[in-house]
Design a protein around this motif. Sequence first.
Motif, PDB file in Angstrom:
ATOM      1  N   GLU A  46       0.823  -1.214   0.000  1.00 43.49           N
ATOM      2  CA  GLU A  46       0.000   0.000   0.000  1.00 43.49           C
ATOM      3  C   GLU A  46       0.857   1.264   0.000  1.00 43.49           C
ATOM      4  N   VAL A  47       1.873   1.286   0.861  1.00 41.41           N
ATOM      5  CA  VAL A  47       2.703   2.478   1.015  1.00 41.41           C
ATOM      6  C   VAL A  47       3.575   2.726  -0.220  1.00 41.41           C
ATOM      7  N   MET A  48       4.117   1.672  -0.780  1.00 46.66           N
ATOM      8  CA  MET A  48       5.052   1.834  -1.889  1.00 46.66           C
ATOM      9  C   MET A  48       4.384   1.923  -3.260  1.00 46.66           C
ATOM     10  N   ARG A  49       3.125   1.565  -3.347  1.00 47.46           N
ATOM     11  CA  ARG A  49       2.451   1.515  -4.643  1.00 47.46           C
ATOM     12  C   ARG A  49       2.582   2.796  -5.471  1.00 47.46           C
ATOM     13  N   TYR A 104       7.903   1.597   7.152  1.00 49.31           N
ATOM     14  CA  TYR A 104       6.594   1.881   6.561  1.00 49.31           C
ATOM     15  C   TYR A 104       5.667   2.389   7.650  1.00 49.31           C
ATOM     16  N   LEU A 105       4.860   3.356   7.284  1.00 42.12           N
ATOM     17  CA  LEU A 105       3.887   3.934   8.206  1.00 42.12           C
ATOM     18  C   LEU A 105       2.556   4.020   7.465  1.00 42.12           C
ATOM     19  N   ALA A 106       1.485   3.607   8.126  1.00 39.46           N
ATOM     20  CA  ALA A 106       0.154   3.643   7.513  1.00 39.46           C
ATOM     21  C   ALA A 106      -0.099   5.031   6.917  1.00 39.46           C
ATOM     22  N   GLN A 110       0.838   9.298   8.092  1.00 37.37           N
ATOM     23  CA  GLN A 110       1.983   9.989   7.499  1.00 37.37           C
ATOM     24  C   GLN A 110       1.783  11.501   7.533  1.00 37.37           C
ATOM     25  N   GLY A 111       2.898  12.219   7.612  1.00 36.50           N
ATOM     26  CA  GLY A 111       2.858  13.678   7.576  1.00 36.50           C
ATOM     27  C   GLY A 111       2.412  14.323   8.874  1.00 36.50           C
ATOM     28  N   ARG A 112       2.420  13.560   9.961  1.00 40.21           N
ATOM     29  CA  ARG A 112       1.946  14.090  11.238  1.00 40.21           C
ATOM     30  C   ARG A 112       3.008  14.017  12.322  1.00 40.21           C
ATOM     31  N   GLY A 113       4.253  13.682  11.947  1.00 38.46           N
ATOM     32  CA  GLY A 113       5.346  13.692  12.909  1.00 38.46           C
ATOM     33  C   GLY A 113       5.705  12.344  13.502  1.00 38.46           C
TER      34      GLY A 113
END
Length: 174
Positions: A46-49, A104-106, A110-113
């Motif tokens: 999902e993350v890398m797609r 990897y982070l859901a 992401q974008g929240r620190g």
Amino acid sequence: MDGEATGVGVRPDVLLGQGALADVAEWVLRPAVVEDVEVIADLRAEVMRPDLERLGRYDEHRVRQRFRDSFSAEYTSIIVVDHELAGCITIRPAEDRLWLEHFYLAPQLQGRGLGSAVLRRSLQQADAEGETVALNVLQGSDARRLYERHGFVLESEDPIDVFMIRPPSTPAHA
């Protein structure tokens, strides 16, 4: 001490800066177990797609199988937020450095620190051990900016990957 190292019991707004992750109650790192492999493989896909599709390299089976083939529970930590698996990070020893991989982070986190907080803790441990940390990131990936903010610099690159390195930080001496 363990609580401090993993983020347990630490208010995220204090750890990450004013206002960051205000809606995330707590994060912890727990050791990975073999049973985590499939959920992480799915998260990786999902993350890398988007980046893999942009590079013309997305293959639904291959993206998961590459993770399965290289998974090492011994060196992987699971990022848990509000008692749910939110991501993972692997830091494994190599010849003259540590390799940071499978970070990897859901997407909704992401974008929240949170990624910065997890990376910061991992790099503090590497610094304490005097270890250089290396990684590779896909060309054009937004993750590269995260790594650059944490002191990683270009080591080499090819049409697909950017290889980055970060020597250990040393405390300033008075």
